[in-house]
Every structure is written in C-alpha cells, then in structure tokens.
Motif scaffolding. Sequence first.
Motif, PDB file in Angstrom:
ATOM      1  N   LYS A  17      -7.417 -40.222  46.248  1.00 32.87           N
ATOM      2  CA  LYS A  17      -7.656 -38.796  46.445  1.00 32.87           C
ATOM      3  C   LYS A  17      -8.848 -38.636  47.395  1.00 32.87           C
ATOM      4  N   SER A  44     -13.203 -39.378  39.295  1.00 32.52           N
ATOM      5  CA  SER A  44     -12.791 -40.682  38.774  1.00 32.52           C
ATOM      6  C   SER A  44     -13.818 -41.721  39.187  1.00 32.52           C
ATOM      7  N   GLU A  96      -3.061 -32.509  47.233  1.00 29.83           N
ATOM      8  CA  GLU A  96      -3.422 -33.920  47.085  1.00 29.83           C
ATOM      9  C   GLU A  96      -3.534 -34.303  45.613  1.00 29.83           C
ATOM     10  N   ASN A  97      -4.076 -33.412  44.800  1.00 33.97           N
ATOM     11  CA  ASN A  97      -4.272 -33.724  43.385  1.00 33.97           C
ATOM     12  C   ASN A  97      -3.005 -33.577  42.548  1.00 33.97           C
ATOM     13  N   ASN A 106     -10.163 -35.014  48.148  1.00 32.43           N
ATOM     14  CA  ASN A 106     -10.834 -34.603  46.910  1.00 32.43           C
ATOM     15  C   ASN A 106     -12.269 -35.124  46.881  1.00 32.43           C
ATOM     16  N   LEU A 166      -6.401 -29.497  48.976  1.00 31.97           N
ATOM     17  CA  LEU A 166      -6.973 -30.169  47.806  1.00 31.97           C
ATOM     18  C   LEU A 166      -6.004 -30.132  46.624  1.00 31.97           C
ATOM     19  N   ASP A 207     -11.914 -27.429  41.444  1.00 32.97           N
ATOM     20  CA  ASP A 207     -10.533 -27.931  41.429  1.00 32.97           C
ATOM     21  C   ASP A 207     -10.451 -29.427  41.680  1.00 32.97           C
ATOM     22  N   CYS A 208     -11.597 -30.103  41.765  1.00 27.79           N
ATOM     23  CA  CYS A 208     -11.616 -31.530  42.078  1.00 27.79           C
ATOM     24  C   CYS A 208     -11.441 -32.385  40.824  1.00 27.79           C
ATOM     25  N   LEU A 209     -10.933 -33.576  41.036  1.00 33.61           N
ATOM     26  CA  LEU A 209     -10.816 -34.579  39.980  1.00 33.61           C
ATOM     27  C   LEU A 209     -11.900 -35.629  40.186  1.00 33.61           C
TER      28      LEU A 209
END
Length: 407
Positions: free
Chosen positions: A295, A345, A287-288, A298, A284, A341-343
């Motif tokens: 992503k 969007s 990738e970010n 994610n 993860l 820890d994820c984004l």
Amino acid sequence: MRCPSSESICIYRVHQSMRCDHSSDYTPMIISIGPLHHGNPELQAMEEHKLRYLRHFLQRTEVSMTRFLAFIKEKEAKLRNCYAETIHLGSDEFVTMILLDSVFIIEFFMRSYGPTLIIDDDPLFTESGLGFLGLQMQADLYLEENQLPLFILSELLDLAKTATYNGDIYEGISLMTVVHSWFSAHIPLKIVTEDLIGVQFSKAKHFLDLIILCLHSLQPPPSVAQSEFNYQNMPGAKELHRVGVEFKPRSYKNLLDIKFYKRTLEIPFFRLFDRTERFYRNLLIFENMHVYPVKYFNDYVIIMSYFLVTPRDADLLIQNGIIGLGDSEKLSTVFRSLIKDCLKSPDFLYADLVKVIQAYCKLPTHRWKANLKQNYFNTPWASISVIAAVILLLLTVTQTICSIIAL
C-alpha cells in the motif's frame, strides 16, 4: 447466482462509514460513468451530451451501433463481474449504458488528444482547451465509483478502427496513446511517462488502477516483514528544521521517492489543486480496498501527514520549492484529513527513513548547531555582529589578563 472471482473485481462502492464526512468526494458532480450512479437525476444533463458524442463517434466508423451493442452483449458477464456488488440493471439497459459511457470517454479523450475533432458546439472545450464544464467534469473521471473497465474502452476503439469512413483518422492512435496524453496534461500526479504506461496498461483494470500500478512500479519490491513500527514521534517539517534538517525538492517523476541523506530531506515536488484532495482520497480508498500486496500510496499519505502538521510546516515546504504555491492553511489539513482513511501496518514503506530521521533528531549537537545557525548566523549582518562580539570579548579578556600580569 453471480459469483465473480476476487481477481475480476476491481470497482467498489465506498462503504457508508467512510462516506460520512466526505460523501461529496466519492460522488460525481457532473457525469455518471458506469452503473453505480446511473440514473441519478442530478446528473441527467450530461446524458444528452453522451448521445451527441455517440452520434459523432458513429459518423467516423462504418461499424453500426447494433454491432457495438452486440459486441458489449458478448462481454456483459465479464463486465458485471468487475463490480463488487450485483448490478440491478436489465441486460439491455446495462449494455446501452456501457456503450454510451464508454464512447463518451473515448470521444472526450480523443478530442483532448486531437483538437481537430472538436466541434463548435461542444461545451466541454474552448479554442484553447478544456472549458469550465470540462474542467469541472474531469475530476469525476477519477472517482472510485465512476470507473469503467479499461478493456471495454480499448476493444470498442479497436472495433471502430476496423472500418472507418476516413481511413487515416485513427492512424497511430490507440487508447493507450490518448490516455497517456490526457494523464500528462490533466492528472494531478506528474508520474506517468509513455514508457511506464506502456508497461502497465495491459495489466490495469481502470484509470485508478493504472495510476496505482505506475506508482508501485517505481518502488523496489517490499522487503521482508519488519518488526512492529512505531507511528508515534514522527516530527513535522518545522520541528525538523529546528534541529538542522534542510529541505530540497526531488524530481516529481516518482512521487513516493522521499530520501534523507546526512541532514537533507528530499521530497518530490508536487502541486495541490482544489481537486487534489478528492483525487487523492479516491486513489487511497481504491488502493486499500483492492488486492495489492503493498500500500505504497497509503504510506506516502501517512508520511506527508506527519511532515505537514501545521500551516508553518506547509510554508516551509513551499519556501523550499517542494510544494507549488498554495494555501498553507489548506495544505496542512489535506493530509491530516486523508490519514483517517489510511491503514497502518508494520511494513511501512518509510520505516527506515523515519528511524534515521528520529536518530538524527535525538543528537543534541544537531539542535545546538541549528540553533546557532538559525538564531545567530542566519544573515551576513548577524554573523558579523556575532564575530565582532566574540572579538570584543576576546580583547576584553586579553586586556584583563594583561592588567593582572602587570600587577
């Protein structure tokens, strides 16, 4: 002055703010690979083992160690530019470190691929496969800070194959074949076929990048940007079950392929081992941090964190064959921990899926039907009791009507 292009950078040090709660998930426990943890006194025990692997590697090729070192020296600038930070190692130390670590990985994968190469005193392997130390060590190979560029591993193996003492020892063997064999047996994600690795291998920067590229290639290209997606009110598995949603496992060959059709939610089967959270966290974070246009992993972590809110959610997915047997308490916390820890969007991979599920949940008839089925028709005897009660009620009503008419 060192000024690598953004295209060449592929290995990053995890920012301190992200390490606060999970430092051990980003730090090798057994072996350092590459420069970021090189020289760590807690990892020195494996340095002697790297030397043993190097000796055995050199015994099978006529290419000298001097030639290998000179070959890496020619690639030194390219190798250094793969790292997002300046590597403060002298040239000789850097080149020697790259040779030792590269040969260790090649030799380790070769022995896993061809057990005849295993020697009697190798503590990483037993007669039946990986030993305890090998199992402990393998998790270190998937750490973001413990990566080596794949090109140097591949080219060193190809160089060794140019002149061998035993001409057929490497017949049919390439780095891609041994990596596929290793991934098939040991990676926590069962997504990588040989064909898929064959397509993505030449593009991949290192092991984590190869895994992400394989995951991404299984998904359609992203659609045009959507309107702002609302991450609120995403129901958990148990809540979905209450409104009549059924759960079914999908093939594990595409971890991201979650579908909802009519009232059935299909989620690819997966297992959660002790090392899975650590592996997922590094996948993860890479990738970010890397320059991917999408992503997808994610987004997978986000959607699974909403499905697995409580241990009862995990129990439900275990019962329906979606998750391999495990600790439901731990299962429910893994994704909730990872989501930090994820984004988020608007171009969320599962936006349409969530909208369809939310629309399904809003219809009262679905909840009523589910309530009847789960509370009154959940077993044959319960169904018989309800039917008998309805018949008795109808007979009572009929008798009452007949009595009134008779008057």
